[in-house]
Design a protein around this motif. Structure first.
Motif, PDB file in Angstrom:
ATOM      1  N   VAL A 187       6.980   1.888 -17.282  1.00  0.00           N
ATOM      2  CA  VAL A 187       8.347   2.557 -15.942  1.00  0.00           C
ATOM      3  C   VAL A 187       7.922   2.336 -14.491  1.00  0.00           C
ATOM      4  N   ILE A 188       6.500   2.040 -14.326  1.00  0.00           N
ATOM      5  CA  ILE A 188       6.065   1.288 -13.398  1.00  0.00           C
ATOM      6  C   ILE A 188       5.131   0.518 -14.077  1.00  0.00           C
ATOM      7  N   ASN A 189       4.686  -0.734 -12.842  1.00  0.00           N
ATOM      8  CA  ASN A 189       3.273  -1.339 -13.325  1.00  0.00           C
ATOM      9  C   ASN A 189       2.537  -0.981 -13.040  1.00  0.00           C
ATOM     10  N   VAL A 190       1.589  -1.082 -13.141  1.00  0.00           N
ATOM     11  CA  VAL A 190       0.053  -1.034 -13.085  1.00  0.00           C
ATOM     12  C   VAL A 190      -0.913  -2.024 -11.685  1.00  0.00           C
ATOM     13  N   GLU A 191      -0.136  -2.945 -11.432  1.00  0.00           N
ATOM     14  CA  GLU A 191      -0.478  -3.156  -9.964  1.00  0.00           C
ATOM     15  C   GLU A 191       0.866  -2.777  -8.812  1.00  0.00           C
ATOM     16  N   ASP A 192       1.397  -1.979  -9.226  1.00  0.00           N
ATOM     17  CA  ASP A 192       1.651  -0.912  -8.024  1.00  0.00           C
ATOM     18  C   ASP A 192       0.999  -0.413  -7.500  1.00  0.00           C
ATOM     19  N   ILE A 193       0.028   0.250  -8.468  1.00  0.00           N
ATOM     20  CA  ILE A 193      -0.619   1.224  -7.982  1.00  0.00           C
ATOM     21  C   ILE A 193      -2.551   1.355  -7.790  1.00  0.00           C
ATOM     22  N   GLU A 194      -2.469  -0.018  -8.986  1.00  0.00           N
ATOM     23  CA  GLU A 194      -3.724  -0.650  -9.113  1.00  0.00           C
ATOM     24  C   GLU A 194      -4.856  -0.788  -7.473  1.00  0.00           C
ATOM     25  N   LYS A 195      -4.238  -0.929  -6.668  1.00  0.00           N
ATOM     26  CA  LYS A 195      -5.188  -0.886  -4.898  1.00  0.00           C
ATOM     27  C   LYS A 195      -5.238   1.045  -4.447  1.00  0.00           C
ATOM     28  N   GLU A 196      -4.627   1.296  -4.689  1.00  0.00           N
ATOM     29  CA  GLU A 196      -5.222   2.364  -4.416  1.00  0.00           C
ATOM     30  C   GLU A 196      -5.733   3.694  -4.853  1.00  0.00           C
ATOM     31  N   MET A 242       0.526  -1.154   0.331  1.00  0.00           N
ATOM     32  CA  MET A 242      -0.010  -0.074  -0.080  1.00  0.00           C
ATOM     33  C   MET A 242       0.827   0.854  -0.117  1.00  0.00           C
ATOM     34  N   TYR A 243       1.972   1.122   0.944  1.00  0.00           N
ATOM     35  CA  TYR A 243       3.032   2.139   1.123  1.00  0.00           C
ATOM     36  C   TYR A 243       3.700   2.677  -1.338  1.00  0.00           C
ATOM     37  N   LYS A 244       3.768   1.757  -1.419  1.00  0.00           N
ATOM     38  CA  LYS A 244       4.501   1.552  -2.457  1.00  0.00           C
ATOM     39  C   LYS A 244       3.493   2.384  -3.709  1.00  0.00           C
ATOM     40  N   GLY A 245       2.513   2.051  -3.498  1.00  0.00           N
ATOM     41  CA  GLY A 245       1.373   2.396  -4.466  1.00  0.00           C
ATOM     42  C   GLY A 245       1.245   3.910  -3.837  1.00  0.00           C
ATOM     43  N   LEU A 246       0.960   4.311  -2.905  1.00  0.00           N
ATOM     44  CA  LEU A 246       0.593   5.604  -2.550  1.00  0.00           C
ATOM     45  C   LEU A 246       2.126   6.904  -2.739  1.00  0.00           C
ATOM     46  N   ALA A 247       3.170   5.652  -2.487  1.00  0.00           N
ATOM     47  CA  ALA A 247       4.071   7.436  -3.024  1.00  0.00           C
ATOM     48  C   ALA A 247       4.643   7.395  -3.772  1.00  0.00           C
ATOM     49  N   ILE A 248       4.143   6.453  -4.843  1.00  0.00           N
ATOM     50  CA  ILE A 248       4.347   7.331  -6.666  1.00  0.00           C
ATOM     51  C   ILE A 248       2.850   7.853  -7.111  1.00  0.00           C
ATOM     52  N   ILE A 249       2.015   7.280  -6.796  1.00  0.00           N
ATOM     53  CA  ILE A 249       0.818   8.119  -6.837  1.00  0.00           C
ATOM     54  C   ILE A 249       1.799   9.608  -6.781  1.00  0.00           C
ATOM     55  N   PHE A 250       1.360  10.393  -5.509  1.00  0.00           N
ATOM     56  CA  PHE A 250       1.639  11.232  -4.610  1.00  0.00           C
ATOM     57  C   PHE A 250       3.224  11.590  -4.876  1.00  0.00           C
ATOM     58  N   GLY A 251       4.390  10.795  -5.221  1.00  0.00           N
ATOM     59  CA  GLY A 251       5.130  11.311  -5.916  1.00  0.00           C
ATOM     60  C   GLY A 251       5.155  11.550  -7.295  1.00  0.00           C
TER      61      GLY A 251
END
Length: 113
Positions: free
Chosen positions: A44-53, A1-10
């Motif tokens: 560059v990033i995978n959809v799975e990394d941010i999909e849930k968030e 969860m933290y990874k996805g949020l970090a990517i989105i907010f990044g």
């Protein structure tokens, strides 16, 4: 969860920073969203990394309409005095969006009917 949020907010932070540094007329959140879209398109990033968030944000999107609703109520007098230009802009933009979307879908479909 933290990874996805970090990517989105990044990407949000990068977009806001670019908008501020270069004094762009485009809001930083839009720039960040475009950059995130390109990062997803070019793997560059995978959809799975941010999909849930992303799904969480979409499910709770109605909360984001509360501030504009309060603004409409607060400025109702001003909106009422400018009703004709506002309504005209809404109708024209709606029609333009409808036509351009139809043409784009037609172009993507190869003109098939």
């Amino acid at each position: 969860m933290y990874k996805g949020l970090a990517i989105i907010f990044g990407f949000l932070f990068i977009g806001e920073t670019l908008s501020e540094i270069f004094s762009l007329p485009i809001p930083g959140n839009v720039i960040g969203m475009v950059l995130l879209t390109f990062a997803l398109l070019f793997n560059v990033i995978n959809v799975e990394d941010i999909e849930k968030e992303a799904e969480f944000f979409i499910r709770n999107m109605s909360v984001m309409f509360i501030p504009p609703g309060v603004g409409i109520i607060s400025y109702w007098g001003l909106i009422k005095s400018q009703a004709v230009p506002i309504f005209g802009a809404l109708v024209i933009s709606f029609a333009l969006t409808l036509v351009l979307t139809a043409k784009f879908v037609e172009l993507l479909g190869g003109g098939e009917q």
